[in-house]
Enzyme design. Structure first.
Site, PDB file in Angstrom:
ATOM      1  N   GLU A   1      43.378 -39.865  27.106  1.00 58.03           N
ATOM      2  CA  GLU A   1      44.429 -38.774  26.491  1.00 58.03           C
ATOM      3  C   GLU A   1      45.669 -39.774  26.376  1.00 58.03           C
ATOM      4  O   GLU A   1      45.632 -40.944  26.286  1.00 58.03           O
ATOM      5  CB  GLU A   1      44.614 -37.695  27.787  1.00 58.03           C
ATOM      6  CG  GLU A   1      45.247 -38.536  28.994  1.00 58.03           C
ATOM      7  CD  GLU A   1      45.787 -37.531  30.166  1.00 58.03           C
ATOM      8  OE1 GLU A   1      45.319 -36.397  30.043  1.00 58.03           O
ATOM      9  OE2 GLU A   1      46.132 -37.900  31.103  1.00 58.03           O
TER      10      GLU A   1
ATOM     11  N   ASP B   1      55.556 -37.627  29.945  1.00 54.75           N
ATOM     12  CA  ASP B   1      55.152 -37.398  28.731  1.00 54.75           C
ATOM     13  C   ASP B   1      55.993 -37.484  27.587  1.00 54.75           C
ATOM     14  O   ASP B   1      56.192 -36.902  26.688  1.00 54.75           O
ATOM     15  CB  ASP B   1      54.256 -36.013  28.498  1.00 54.75           C
ATOM     16  CG  ASP B   1      53.373 -35.642  29.584  1.00 54.75           C
ATOM     17  OD1 ASP B   1      52.652 -36.409  29.995  1.00 54.75           O
ATOM     18  OD2 ASP B   1      53.157 -34.301  29.855  1.00 54.75           O
TER      19      ASP B   1
HETATM   20  O1  FUB Z   1      51.448 -33.521  31.579  1.00 50.00           O
HETATM   21  C1  FUB Z   1      50.522 -32.777  31.334  1.00 50.00           C
HETATM   22  C2  FUB Z   1      49.283 -33.758  30.776  1.00 50.00           C
HETATM   23  O2  FUB Z   1      49.142 -34.934  31.802  1.00 50.00           O
HETATM   24  C3  FUB Z   1      49.757 -34.507  29.696  1.00 50.00           C
HETATM   25  O3  FUB Z   1      49.534 -33.556  28.470  1.00 50.00           O
HETATM   26  C4  FUB Z   1      48.732 -35.857  29.703  1.00 50.00           C
HETATM   27  O4  FUB Z   1      48.936 -36.897  28.870  1.00 50.00           O
HETATM   28  C5  FUB Z   1      49.205 -36.077  31.311  1.00 50.00           C
HETATM   29  O5  FUB Z   1      50.129 -37.007  31.141  1.00 50.00           O
END
Ligand code: FUB
Length: 332
Positions: A206, A40
């Site tokens: 997301e 991320d």
């Molecule tokens: O790394 C945890 C979660 O997985 C992140 O918040 C999302 O975007 C995905 O990458």
């Protein structure tokens, strides 16, 4: 008089034009972080350096059970120096309990604001005088939660990304399945109370990231794994931060970690896409593909715009030498 000033002005104009030394960076091969696992990546430029704020996949991870944040600093895009832990939400706040996921960090008026999601429902903000910390929680409570009035979220309330626009207005985009946006107040730790829902983001899932280029707003994100394909990084463009956004398509195809998460940043005269993959874990645990999901590694490649401002798809690269020389955890 005139005959004296005009040549001077012409000289200054020519001189200032010539004084721009283009800054281009060679890349050192992917993944860029090979002594531990990281995911991320939010990349930000402060001064002459690029700062990378990833989440930290733990060696013994059994899920997305991250609990601290490191910062990495580079001046050359080859050497990313790990400056260590900058914030531990479960120790440094009274309210965060689990799952320290994808953060972002921006500068305003000489202070650095680090936004982080925890517990799949809270968005906190921590403040520092330096981009490398130490950061502290000034509020004693989250800035925004899944239960805040106006928030729409039917899954995890995560992944904040911040834009401080040229007029000084700051925005935070956040959420899963629905992209919410708040206008931050000048103090960067409160907002005007209204939650805007961003329209036009096809299959939004997301990992939202907002950036501006040539006066246009680009909202890029991971699309949904529940629509019959692995997540891709796609984007939409708008003339205003709150939209309406027009969907434009893919920047990065599916990656080996399953989750797809990125940031887009200009450093020197070039644009870059930071993202993560599970390729290093795949190398370290060739017989255990499930390790790739929770042991991710940050990568970077160049990003190019077309003349009309749209973004060209990025082809991910991988360095065999980086894989072979990695010192990340290989146990379990
Ligand atoms: O790394 C945890 C979660 O997985 C992140 O918040 C999302 O975007 C995905 O990458």
């Amino acid at each position: 008089m005139k005959s004296f000033f005009l040549p001077c002005i012409a000289f200054l104009l020519i001189f200032s034009d010539c004084s721009h030394q283009p800054r281009h960076y060679e890349l050192g091969g992917n993944p860029i972080i090979t002594h531990m696992y990281s995911a991320d990546p939010s990349a930000r430029v402060f001064g002459d350096s690029l700062y990378l704020y990833p989440s930290h996949d733990r060696d013994m991870a059994q899920g997305f059970d991250m609990d601290d944040y490191h910062v990495y600093v580079t001046g050359d895009m080859v050497n990313f120096e790990d400056r260590g832990v900058i914030f531990k939400p479960f120790e440094q706040t009274s309210w965060a309990k689990a799952m320290a996921w994808a953060p972002d960090c921006v500068e305003r008026n000489g202070k650095y604001y680090f936004y982080f999601p925890t517990d799949k429902k809270n968005i906190g903000v921590a403040v520092s005088d330096s981009p490398t910390g130490p950061f502290m929680d000034p509020l004693g409570h989250p800035l925004l939660t899944i239960d805040s009035p106006g928030v729409i979220c039917d899954r995890d309330f995560i992944d904040p990304t911040i834009l401080v626009d040229d007029d000084g207005q700051a925005y935070m985009f956040v959420g899963q399945n629905t992209c919410c946006c708040i206008k931050l107040n000048e103090d960067m730790v409160s907002y005007d109370g209204e939650v805007h829902i961003i329209e036009g983001l096809v299959e939004f899932f997301e990992a939202s990231w907002i950036h501006k280029y040539n006066g246009k707003y680009y909202l890029s994100y991971s699309n949904s794994p529940f629509t019959g394909h692995q997540p891709e990084i796609v984007y939409a463009m708008a003339d205003n931060p709150l939209g309406p956004y027009e969907y434009k398509g893919r920047i990065l195809g599916p990656v080996s970690s399953g989750t797809n998460h990125h940031s887009i940043v200009r450093f020197g005269d070039d644009w870059f896409l930071f993202y993560h993959t599970g390729d290093l874990a795949g190398y370290n645990w060739p017989d255990n593909p499930s390790m790739r999901s929770y042991h991710r590694s940050v990568c970077v490649d160049r990003l190019y715009y077309n003349p009309d401002g749209t973004i060209q798809p990025v082809e991910p690269t991988l360095s065999q030498q980086k894989l072979e020389n990695n010192t990340a955890y290989k146990g379990l």
